[in-house]
Design a protein around this motif. Sequence first.
Motif, PDB file in Angstrom:
ATOM      1  N   GLY A 130       0.825  -1.210   0.000  1.00 23.02           N
ATOM      2  CA  GLY A 130       0.000   0.000   0.000  1.00 23.02           C
ATOM      3  C   GLY A 130       0.856   1.256   0.000  1.00 23.02           C
ATOM      4  N   ALA A 131       1.912   1.246   0.825  1.00 25.46           N
ATOM      5  CA  ALA A 131       2.798   2.419   0.881  1.00 25.46           C
ATOM      6  C   ALA A 131       3.508   2.607  -0.460  1.00 25.46           C
ATOM      7  N   THR A 132       3.852   1.491  -1.115  1.00 20.86           N
ATOM      8  CA  THR A 132       4.504   1.582  -2.431  1.00 20.86           C
ATOM      9  C   THR A 132       3.557   2.195  -3.460  1.00 20.86           C
ATOM     10  N   LEU A 133       2.285   1.801  -3.381  1.00 19.03           N
ATOM     11  CA  LEU A 133       1.295   2.392  -4.293  1.00 19.03           C
ATOM     12  C   LEU A 133       1.183   3.899  -4.088  1.00 19.03           C
ATOM     13  N   ARG A 134       1.140   4.282  -2.821  1.00 19.17           N
ATOM     14  CA  ARG A 134       1.008   5.720  -2.524  1.00 19.17           C
ATOM     15  C   ARG A 134       2.262   6.465  -3.009  1.00 19.17           C
ATOM     16  N   ALA A 135       3.442   5.818  -2.834  1.00 16.49           N
ATOM     17  CA  ALA A 135       4.682   6.448  -3.303  1.00 16.49           C
ATOM     18  C   ALA A 135       4.704   6.546  -4.829  1.00 16.49           C
ATOM     19  N   THR A 136       4.081   5.588  -5.492  1.00 18.98           N
ATOM     20  CA  THR A 136       3.982   5.651  -6.952  1.00 18.98           C
ATOM     21  C   THR A 136       3.113   6.831  -7.370  1.00 18.98           C
ATOM     22  N   GLN A 137       1.991   7.006  -6.660  1.00 19.72           N
ATOM     23  CA  GLN A 137       1.108   8.143  -6.960  1.00 19.72           C
ATOM     24  C   GLN A 137       1.802   9.458  -6.639  1.00 19.72           C
ATOM     25  N   ALA A 138       2.720   9.409  -5.658  1.00 18.46           N
ATOM     26  CA  ALA A 138       3.449  10.625  -5.272  1.00 18.46           C
ATOM     27  C   ALA A 138       4.619  10.908  -6.209  1.00 18.46           C
ATOM     28  N   ALA A 139       4.791  10.076  -7.239  1.00 18.22           N
ATOM     29  CA  ALA A 139       5.884  10.215  -8.213  1.00 18.22           C
ATOM     30  C   ALA A 139       7.241  10.020  -7.554  1.00 18.22           C
ATOM     31  N   TRP A 140       7.255   9.236  -6.472  1.00 23.45           N
ATOM     32  CA  TRP A 140       8.518   8.917  -5.806  1.00 23.45           C
ATOM     33  C   TRP A 140       8.993   7.501  -6.121  1.00 23.45           C
ATOM     34  N   MET A 141       8.136   6.713  -6.758  1.00 23.12           N
ATOM     35  CA  MET A 141       8.501   5.346  -7.136  1.00 23.12           C
ATOM     36  C   MET A 141       8.181   5.171  -8.622  1.00 23.12           C
ATOM     37  N   PRO A 142       9.143   4.707  -9.392  1.00 24.93           N
ATOM     38  CA  PRO A 142       8.896   4.578 -10.844  1.00 24.93           C
ATOM     39  C   PRO A 142       8.230   3.245 -11.189  1.00 24.93           C
ATOM     40  N   LEU A 143       7.038   3.031 -10.652  1.00 29.32           N
ATOM     41  CA  LEU A 143       6.363   1.757 -10.904  1.00 29.32           C
ATOM     42  C   LEU A 143       5.479   1.902 -12.153  1.00 29.32           C
ATOM     43  N   ALA A 144       5.640   0.981 -13.108  1.00 28.83           N
ATOM     44  CA  ALA A 144       4.829   1.022 -14.330  1.00 28.83           C
ATOM     45  C   ALA A 144       3.361   0.790 -13.964  1.00 28.83           C
ATOM     46  N   PRO A 145       2.437   1.412 -14.728  1.00 30.36           N
ATOM     47  CA  PRO A 145       1.016   1.291 -14.376  1.00 30.36           C
ATOM     48  C   PRO A 145       0.540  -0.152 -14.245  1.00 30.36           C
ATOM     49  N   ASN A 146       1.014  -1.054 -15.130  1.00 27.25           N
ATOM     50  CA  ASN A 146       0.518  -2.434 -15.019  1.00 27.25           C
ATOM     51  C   ASN A 146       0.931  -3.059 -13.689  1.00 27.25           C
ATOM     52  N   PHE A 147       2.174  -2.780 -13.254  1.00 23.51           N
ATOM     53  CA  PHE A 147       2.614  -3.308 -11.956  1.00 23.51           C
ATOM     54  C   PHE A 147       1.839  -2.648 -10.814  1.00 23.51           C
ATOM     55  N   ALA A 148       1.590  -1.356 -10.958  1.00 25.41           N
ATOM     56  CA  ALA A 148       0.843  -0.647  -9.905  1.00 25.41           C
ATOM     57  C   ALA A 148      -0.555  -1.249  -9.755  1.00 25.41           C
ATOM     58  N   TYR A 149      -1.214  -1.547 -10.869  1.00 19.04           N
ATOM     59  CA  TYR A 149      -2.569  -2.101 -10.772  1.00 19.04           C
ATOM     60  C   TYR A 149      -2.541  -3.552 -10.285  1.00 19.04           C
ATOM     61  N   GLN A 150      -1.460  -4.278 -10.609  1.00 17.03           N
ATOM     62  CA  GLN A 150      -1.322  -5.624 -10.035  1.00 17.03           C
ATOM     63  C   GLN A 150      -1.149  -5.521  -8.515  1.00 17.03           C
ATOM     64  N   LEU A 151      -0.343  -4.534  -8.114  1.00 16.99           N
ATOM     65  CA  LEU A 151      -0.112  -4.330  -6.680  1.00 16.99           C
ATOM     66  C   LEU A 151      -1.403  -3.896  -5.985  1.00 16.99           C
ATOM     67  N   LEU A 152      -2.178  -3.067  -6.665  1.00 19.87           N
ATOM     68  CA  LEU A 152      -3.471  -2.627  -6.125  1.00 19.87           C
ATOM     69  C   LEU A 152      -4.386  -3.835  -5.889  1.00 19.87           C
ATOM     70  N   THR A 153      -4.401  -4.738  -6.869  1.00 22.19           N
ATOM     71  CA  THR A 153      -5.225  -5.941  -6.761  1.00 22.19           C
ATOM     72  C   THR A 153      -4.753  -6.815  -5.595  1.00 22.19           C
ATOM     73  N   LEU A 154      -3.436  -6.960  -5.489  1.00 24.93           N
ATOM     74  CA  LEU A 154      -2.864  -7.778  -4.424  1.00 24.93           C
ATOM     75  C   LEU A 154      -3.139  -7.146  -3.053  1.00 24.93           C
ATOM     76  N   HIS A 155      -2.953  -5.841  -2.966  1.00 22.44           N
ATOM     77  CA  HIS A 155      -3.167  -5.120  -1.693  1.00 22.44           C
ATOM     78  C   HIS A 155      -4.614  -5.298  -1.222  1.00 22.44           C
ATOM     79  N   GLY A 156      -5.558  -5.121  -2.140  1.00 21.78           N
ATOM     80  CA  GLY A 156      -6.968  -5.228  -1.766  1.00 21.78           C
ATOM     81  C   GLY A 156      -7.337  -6.648  -1.351  1.00 21.78           C
ATOM     82  N   ALA A 157      -6.978  -7.617  -2.208  1.00 26.58           N
ATOM     83  CA  ALA A 157      -7.338  -9.016  -1.909  1.00 26.58           C
ATOM     84  C   ALA A 157      -6.620  -9.484  -0.645  1.00 26.58           C
ATOM     85  N   GLY A 158      -5.352  -9.119  -0.522  1.00 27.49           N
ATOM     86  CA  GLY A 158      -4.563  -9.561   0.631  1.00 27.49           C
ATOM     87  C   GLY A 158      -5.078  -8.984   1.932  1.00 27.49           C
TER      88      GLY A 158
END
Lengths: 483, 177
Positions: free
Chosen positions: A36-64
């Motif tokens: 979750g913190a990584t997702l927020r850092a991605t939105q903050a432009a502090w983490m260079p996470l590609a959108p597909n990875f970010a949405y995979q992480l979003l899915t994992l964060h929610g389900a997990g």
Amino acid sequence: MNTTTQPSPDTSTARLAFQLYAAIGIAVFLLMMVGGATLRATQAAWMPLAPNFAYQLLTLHGAGMVGTAGLAGAAVMWYFLRRHVPLSTGMFLAMLGLSLVGVVMILAAIGLGGYAGAWTFLYPLPAKGMVWGVHAAAGFAGGLVLIGVGFLLFYLDCALALLKRYGSLWRALGLNQLFGSGPLDKSHPPTVVASTMVIIVNVLGILAGAVVLIMTLVNLYLPSVTFDPLLMKNLIFFFGHVFINATIYMAVIGVYEILPRYTGRPWTISRPFLAAWLAITLMVMAVYPHHLLMDYVLPKWMTVTGQVLSYCSGIPVLLVTAIGTLVNIHRSGIKWDLPSRLLVFSIFGWSAGVIPAVIDGVVRVNLVMHNTLWVPGHFHFYLLLGLLPMLLGTLFWACTRSGWKESALDRAAFWTYGVAGTGFCLAFLFGGMHSVPRRFAVYDPAWIGIAQVGTVAATLVLAAAVILGLRLLTRLPRASLTA
Amino acid sequence: MQGLAWSLSLVLMAGVALIFLRVVAGASQPGGDAGTIAAAGYRWRDRLFWVVIVAGVAISFATLRKWPIPGHAAAAATPDVIVRAVGHQWRWELDRDTVRPGELVEFEVTSADVNHGFAIYRPEKSRILAQAQAMPGYTNKLQVRFDEPGDYEVLCLEYCGLAHHAMRAVIKVRADS
């Protein structure tokens, strides 16, 4: 608090089962918080996470998070309900085993198959992801089905034990007393009332979830077989709403059972208490249309129901559990330590989080707030600041026996968690006020500042949670089922 | 509306926080008679119950008496312009993207594939003006009157896949259109 006998045997297997739930729960919560913190850092432009990875992480964060909240809540319910009725350790472990297989399937679907359809798997997105394959979506749906089967087994065991002891769920819920004219049997445990409510609503919720997941699987492998998207949406939100709410109603059992041991004031049933739990039972199932207020084709009576019941749903929480907690601790001479602090704080987090949720349930507000950051703002409030401290407080207490030796580090971690957690949730709500969309991997420049504040707060929450989690894990070998 | 929701939430949450802080501050002092405290606490609870119920009835009446979704009221106004808005992964298809200020515009919102969220942002993009879900097989009608000229951006607010954040369109409100 209300019984002195232990109907379920305190075996080493049962103790190990509880320790496994606690250890896995803490580990997964921490990992999902990192996500979750990584997702927020991605939105903050502090983490260079590609959108597909970010949405995979979003899915994992929610389900997990949702799955772990369910398992940890069930562990709290099992821990206390087994003091009142005999529960099977085998069924409890079966739920964990099936869930772990389900988790492996979900991890494979996301990590190997690239599935990123969000934990809500809103039909027909799983079949139309454009990027991930049919098997990845099926792996995710199949994993959820297995987890659901595990929960059903657990609830079946609990329901059978309650039926054997009380004769009916009606009596277990205390309704014979609520609608009877005689004096209340004050020895009827609040734990039994809450557990019965959860069994009723979550069995129905999970069955609805199973139905919609099977329909999703059919659509995945037989694309010519399609279903009504509005019906699917109703089923999904009924399941999702009931399941996540049930996690809190299971975890609150820890408050009912533990706080009285600190204050010496028993938490007994009363007619308002029983009426509130009956109201919750009905409203948790009926209120889900508040997720569908922007689906204007829905019958108007459902929209009205969504708004009105959304408001009413907050009443039992605030008036019965929150005031009950305050009355229980007021000038009680309570000894403040980590478990008691966490449990009282959790009721604050839950009560306060209900407020923006209820406001969002007003159609006129929802018209401009739906699917903005306002939504994760309010649900993080009552999950991060309500549910999680409730679970942690209970687990700490189960490992404490004769009293927690509180260190300065514990106090620092608690206050950091509380203050930074509040800031984290307020940053979401502030973003919602500014119409920042939820579930965006890439932010417009105007929104980045809010995400940066949220990321700093998330990092502090994570640091505090790691300290609390490690403290708990080191004490876990001392966990007792009779604490 | 957004500012009101934020302010009201903050005030009420602060109120809850203050009550908790006040009780917590004195909780470690012993000597409170449990029966007296419970009686007083539950008297407050019963009063609060009726306050909340009366407030709930008032709020429900005030916010629902006139149907809050323009275009879906029993006596919906006749629109000046109808715009069909169809969501696709990941673009909006509008059969018209320019309207005049003051016109009552009715958007017929639907989707060709998965669920989307049709949200119109004010030109400065700090506030949503209105929104509706775009669902395959269904059409949600959304009536909007654009008072100010400018470019109103449309964003997708229902997660729809990997380019969800990039699914945008612009509605131009021009006096000379």
